[in-house]
Design a protein around this motif. Sequence first.
Motif, PDB file in Angstrom:
ATOM      1  N   PRO A   1       0.803  -1.231   0.000  1.00 21.69           N
ATOM      2  CA  PRO A   1       0.000   0.000   0.000  1.00 21.69           C
ATOM      3  C   PRO A   1       0.834   1.279   0.000  1.00 21.69           C
ATOM      4  O   PRO A   1       0.320   2.346  -0.326  1.00 21.69           O
ATOM      5  N   LEU A   2       2.120   1.150   0.346  1.00 21.24           N
ATOM      6  CA  LEU A   2       2.983   2.322   0.426  1.00 21.24           C
ATOM      7  C   LEU A   2       3.580   2.696  -0.930  1.00 21.24           C
ATOM      8  O   LEU A   2       4.203   3.748  -1.061  1.00 21.24           O
ATOM      9  N   PHE A   3       3.370   1.843  -1.918  1.00 20.99           N
ATOM     10  CA  PHE A   3       3.845   2.123  -3.281  1.00 20.99           C
ATOM     11  C   PHE A   3       2.662   1.991  -4.242  1.00 20.99           C
ATOM     12  O   PHE A   3       2.638   1.117  -5.115  1.00 20.99           O
ATOM     13  N   PRO A   4       1.663   2.851  -4.096  1.00 23.67           N
ATOM     14  CA  PRO A   4       0.414   2.684  -4.858  1.00 23.67           C
ATOM     15  C   PRO A   4       0.573   2.803  -6.375  1.00 23.67           C
ATOM     16  O   PRO A   4      -0.264   2.282  -7.111  1.00 23.67           O
ATOM     17  N   ARG A   5       1.619   3.470  -6.841  1.00 24.94           N
ATOM     18  CA  ARG A   5       1.804   3.654  -8.285  1.00 24.94           C
ATOM     19  C   ARG A   5       2.669   2.561  -8.906  1.00 24.94           C
ATOM     20  O   ARG A   5       2.999   2.628 -10.097  1.00 24.94           O
ATOM     21  N   HIS A   6       3.033   1.563  -8.097  1.00 24.62           N
ATOM     22  CA  HIS A   6       3.963   0.549  -8.572  1.00 24.62           C
ATOM     23  C   HIS A   6       3.438  -0.845  -8.231  1.00 24.62           C
ATOM     24  O   HIS A   6       2.727  -1.034  -7.248  1.00 24.62           O
ATOM     25  N   ALA A   7       3.819  -1.820  -9.047  1.00 30.26           N
ATOM     26  CA  ALA A   7       3.411  -3.210  -8.826  1.00 30.26           C
ATOM     27  C   ALA A   7       4.518  -3.940  -8.084  1.00 30.26           C
ATOM     28  O   ALA A   7       5.642  -4.050  -8.594  1.00 30.26           O
ATOM     29  N   LEU A   8       4.230  -4.420  -6.881  1.00 29.34           N
ATOM     30  CA  LEU A   8       5.216  -5.134  -6.077  1.00 29.34           C
ATOM     31  C   LEU A   8       4.933  -6.630  -6.111  1.00 29.34           C
ATOM     32  O   LEU A   8       3.820  -7.064  -5.820  1.00 29.34           O
ATOM     33  N   LEU A   9       5.949  -7.405  -6.463  1.00 29.47           N
ATOM     34  CA  LEU A   9       5.823  -8.855  -6.566  1.00 29.47           C
ATOM     35  C   LEU A   9       6.815  -9.524  -5.627  1.00 29.47           C
ATOM     36  O   LEU A   9       7.879  -8.969  -5.320  1.00 29.47           O
ATOM     37  N   LEU A  10       6.474 -10.728  -5.182  1.00 34.17           N
ATOM     38  CA  LEU A  10       7.375 -11.538  -4.381  1.00 34.17           C
ATOM     39  C   LEU A  10       8.185 -12.464  -5.293  1.00 34.17           C
ATOM     40  O   LEU A  10       7.770 -12.748  -6.433  1.00 34.17           O
ATOM     41  N   PRO A  11       9.348 -12.951  -4.838  1.00 36.84           N
ATOM     42  CA  PRO A  11      10.103 -13.911  -5.649  1.00 36.84           C
ATOM     43  C   PRO A  11       9.252 -15.096  -6.095  1.00 36.84           C
ATOM     44  O   PRO A  11       9.384 -15.576  -7.227  1.00 36.84           O
ATOM     45  N   ALA A  12       8.355 -15.553  -5.220  1.00 37.57           N
ATOM     46  CA  ALA A  12       7.507 -16.700  -5.569  1.00 37.57           C
ATOM     47  C   ALA A  12       6.624 -16.403  -6.769  1.00 37.57           C
ATOM     48  O   ALA A  12       6.262 -17.315  -7.523  1.00 37.57           O
ATOM     49  N   ASP A  13       6.268 -15.124  -6.957  1.00 35.85           N
ATOM     50  CA  ASP A  13       5.435 -14.755  -8.106  1.00 35.85           C
ATOM     51  C   ASP A  13       6.176 -14.956  -9.419  1.00 35.85           C
ATOM     52  O   ASP A  13       5.553 -15.044 -10.483  1.00 35.85           O
ATOM     53  N   LEU A  14       7.511 -15.048  -9.348  1.00 37.42           N
ATOM     54  CA  LEU A  14       8.333 -15.283 -10.537  1.00 37.42           C
ATOM     55  C   LEU A  14       8.869 -16.704 -10.565  1.00 37.42           C
ATOM     56  O   LEU A  14       9.785 -17.022 -11.317  1.00 37.42           O
ATOM     57  N   GLY A  15       8.305 -17.561  -9.707  1.00 36.31           N
ATOM     58  CA  GLY A  15       8.710 -18.958  -9.690  1.00 36.31           C
ATOM     59  C   GLY A  15       9.951 -19.250  -8.873  1.00 36.31           C
ATOM     60  O   GLY A  15      10.518 -20.344  -8.975  1.00 36.31           O
ATOM     61  N   ILE A  16      10.395 -18.288  -8.058  1.00 35.24           N
ATOM     62  CA  ILE A  16      11.565 -18.491  -7.201  1.00 35.24           C
ATOM     63  C   ILE A  16      11.053 -18.932  -5.836  1.00 35.24           C
ATOM     64  O   ILE A  16      10.563 -18.117  -5.049  1.00 35.24           O
ATOM     65  N   ALA A  17      11.162 -20.211  -5.555  1.00 38.67           N
ATOM     66  CA  ALA A  17      10.487 -20.771  -4.388  1.00 38.67           C
ATOM     67  C   ALA A  17      11.263 -20.598  -3.089  1.00 38.67           C
ATOM     68  O   ALA A  17      10.681 -20.518  -2.014  1.00 38.67           O
ATOM     69  N   ASP A  18      12.584 -20.562  -3.165  1.00 40.79           N
ATOM     70  CA  ASP A  18      13.380 -20.556  -1.934  1.00 40.79           C
ATOM     71  C   ASP A  18      14.443 -19.471  -2.000  1.00 40.79           C
ATOM     72  O   ASP A  18      15.636 -19.755  -2.109  1.00 40.79           O
ATOM     73  N   PHE A  19      14.009 -18.228  -1.920  1.00 41.58           N
ATOM     74  CA  PHE A  19      14.960 -17.115  -1.929  1.00 41.58           C
ATOM     75  C   PHE A  19      15.437 -16.859  -0.506  1.00 41.58           C
ATOM     76  O   PHE A  19      14.679 -16.395   0.341  1.00 41.58           O
ATOM     77  N   ASN A  20      16.677 -17.194  -0.213  1.00 45.77           N
ATOM     78  CA  ASN A  20      17.180 -17.083   1.155  1.00 45.77           C
ATOM     79  C   ASN A  20      18.697 -16.862   1.158  1.00 45.77           C
ATOM     80  O   ASN A  20      19.466 -17.715   1.596  1.00 45.77           O
ATOM     81  N   PRO A  21      19.152 -15.693   0.678  1.00 47.16           N
ATOM     82  CA  PRO A  21      20.599 -15.432   0.648  1.00 47.16           C
ATOM     83  C   PRO A  21      21.165 -15.297   2.053  1.00 47.16           C
ATOM     84  O   PRO A  21      20.448 -14.938   2.993  1.00 47.16           O
ATOM     85  N   GLU A  22      22.438 -15.579   2.195  1.00 46.45           N
ATOM     86  CA  GLU A  22      23.099 -15.448   3.493  1.00 46.45           C
ATOM     87  C   GLU A  22      23.273 -13.970   3.827  1.00 46.45           C
ATOM     88  O   GLU A  22      23.935 -13.238   3.098  1.00 46.45           O
ATOM     89  N   GLU A  23      22.703 -13.554   4.932  1.00 47.16           N
ATOM     90  CA  GLU A  23      22.789 -12.158   5.351  1.00 47.16           C
ATOM     91  C   GLU A  23      23.966 -12.015   6.315  1.00 47.16           C
ATOM     92  O   GLU A  23      23.816 -12.106   7.530  1.00 47.16           O
ATOM     93  N   ASN A  24      25.151 -11.776   5.765  1.00 45.97           N
ATOM     94  CA  ASN A  24      26.354 -11.716   6.585  1.00 45.97           C
ATOM     95  C   ASN A  24      26.918 -10.306   6.690  1.00 45.97           C
ATOM     96  O   ASN A  24      28.104 -10.113   6.969  1.00 45.97           O
ATOM     97  N   GLY A  25      26.076  -9.301   6.459  1.00 44.97           N
ATOM     98  CA  GLY A  25      26.514  -7.929   6.623  1.00 44.97           C
ATOM     99  C   GLY A  25      26.574  -7.539   8.086  1.00 44.97           C
ATOM    100  O   GLY A  25      26.147  -8.286   8.970  1.00 44.97           O
ATOM    101  N   THR A  26      27.094  -6.345   8.339  1.00 47.34           N
ATOM    102  CA  THR A  26      27.219  -5.850   9.719  1.00 47.34           C
ATOM    103  C   THR A  26      26.282  -4.683   9.991  1.00 47.34           C
ATOM    104  O   THR A  26      26.374  -4.055  11.043  1.00 47.34           O
ATOM    105  N   SER A  27      25.394  -4.387   9.065  1.00 46.74           N
ATOM    106  CA  SER A  27      24.441  -3.293   9.242  1.00 46.74           C
ATOM    107  C   SER A  27      23.169  -3.606   8.474  1.00 46.74           C
ATOM    108  O   SER A  27      23.141  -4.501   7.616  1.00 46.74           O
ATOM    109  N   PHE A  28      22.109  -2.863   8.779  1.00 46.11           N
ATOM    110  CA  PHE A  28      20.859  -3.034   8.039  1.00 46.11           C
ATOM    111  C   PHE A  28      21.082  -2.748   6.557  1.00 46.11           C
ATOM    112  O   PHE A  28      20.567  -3.463   5.693  1.00 46.11           O
ATOM    113  N   PHE A  29      21.855  -1.714   6.262  1.00 44.99           N
ATOM    114  CA  PHE A  29      22.121  -1.370   4.859  1.00 44.99           C
ATOM    115  C   PHE A  29      22.846  -2.504   4.140  1.00 44.99           C
ATOM    116  O   PHE A  29      22.468  -2.888   3.025  1.00 44.99           O
ATOM    117  N   GLU A  30      23.892  -3.042   4.766  1.00 46.19           N
ATOM    118  CA  GLU A  30      24.652  -4.102   4.099  1.00 46.19           C
ATOM    119  C   GLU A  30      23.784  -5.320   3.820  1.00 46.19           C
ATOM    120  O   GLU A  30      23.856  -5.910   2.735  1.00 46.19           O
TER     121      GLU A  30
END
Length: 201
Positions: free
Chosen positions: A18-47
């Motif tokens: 709802p926060l991007f009303p002018r844009h279409a937001l899709l999940l990886p599953a909507d594109l057939g990507i069933a298990d999107f789970n990259p390793e989050e090894n950064g040291t900050s929210f940005f990384e």
Amino acid sequence: MELIIATNNHYKAHELKPLFPRHALLLPADLGIADFNPEENGTSFFENARIKAEALYALVHKPVLADDSGLCVDALDGKPGIESARYGSVNGHLLSADEKNSLLLSQLAGIRNRQCAFVCCLVLYLGKQRFIAVEETLEGQIGDAPQGSHGFGYDPIVFLPSYGKTVAELSAQEKNRISHRGKAAQRMAAILDALEGNLLD
């Protein structure tokens, strides 16, 4: 613009759409990507947001919107922080939201300093070395017990003195207006709307 959200978390997607009303937001599953789970090894929210954005872009080659967010508690030296989703996990077993909230409350038993802040970093990734990042916060206090049934995660234990209620007691409209994710999304949506014609050049 069509944006692919770098998450499997349907709660985040529900809040972001709802926060991007002018844009279409899709999940990886909507594109057939069933298990999107990259390793989050950064040291900050940005990384971590950028790691997720880059990983998904490598799969879809389309504009990606990545969110990394969490709760930072002053008395716990900023924890759970970037480990918010995995806080208290043992041998890869993730705690439920209720279990994480109970753990956090137990760790703050008898502690007077209850100050905390939700943090959200959004990264819009358009290609190699082409990204826009926005980070926002929502400050509050850890309550004495969970209150409210809206939202998700740590929302029931984060009390907002100026509202006299927890984040989980806010309406969806209130939360979208003042939350860390809501404010970051508002800024990102404004950037998108202003630059949309040039972003894909």
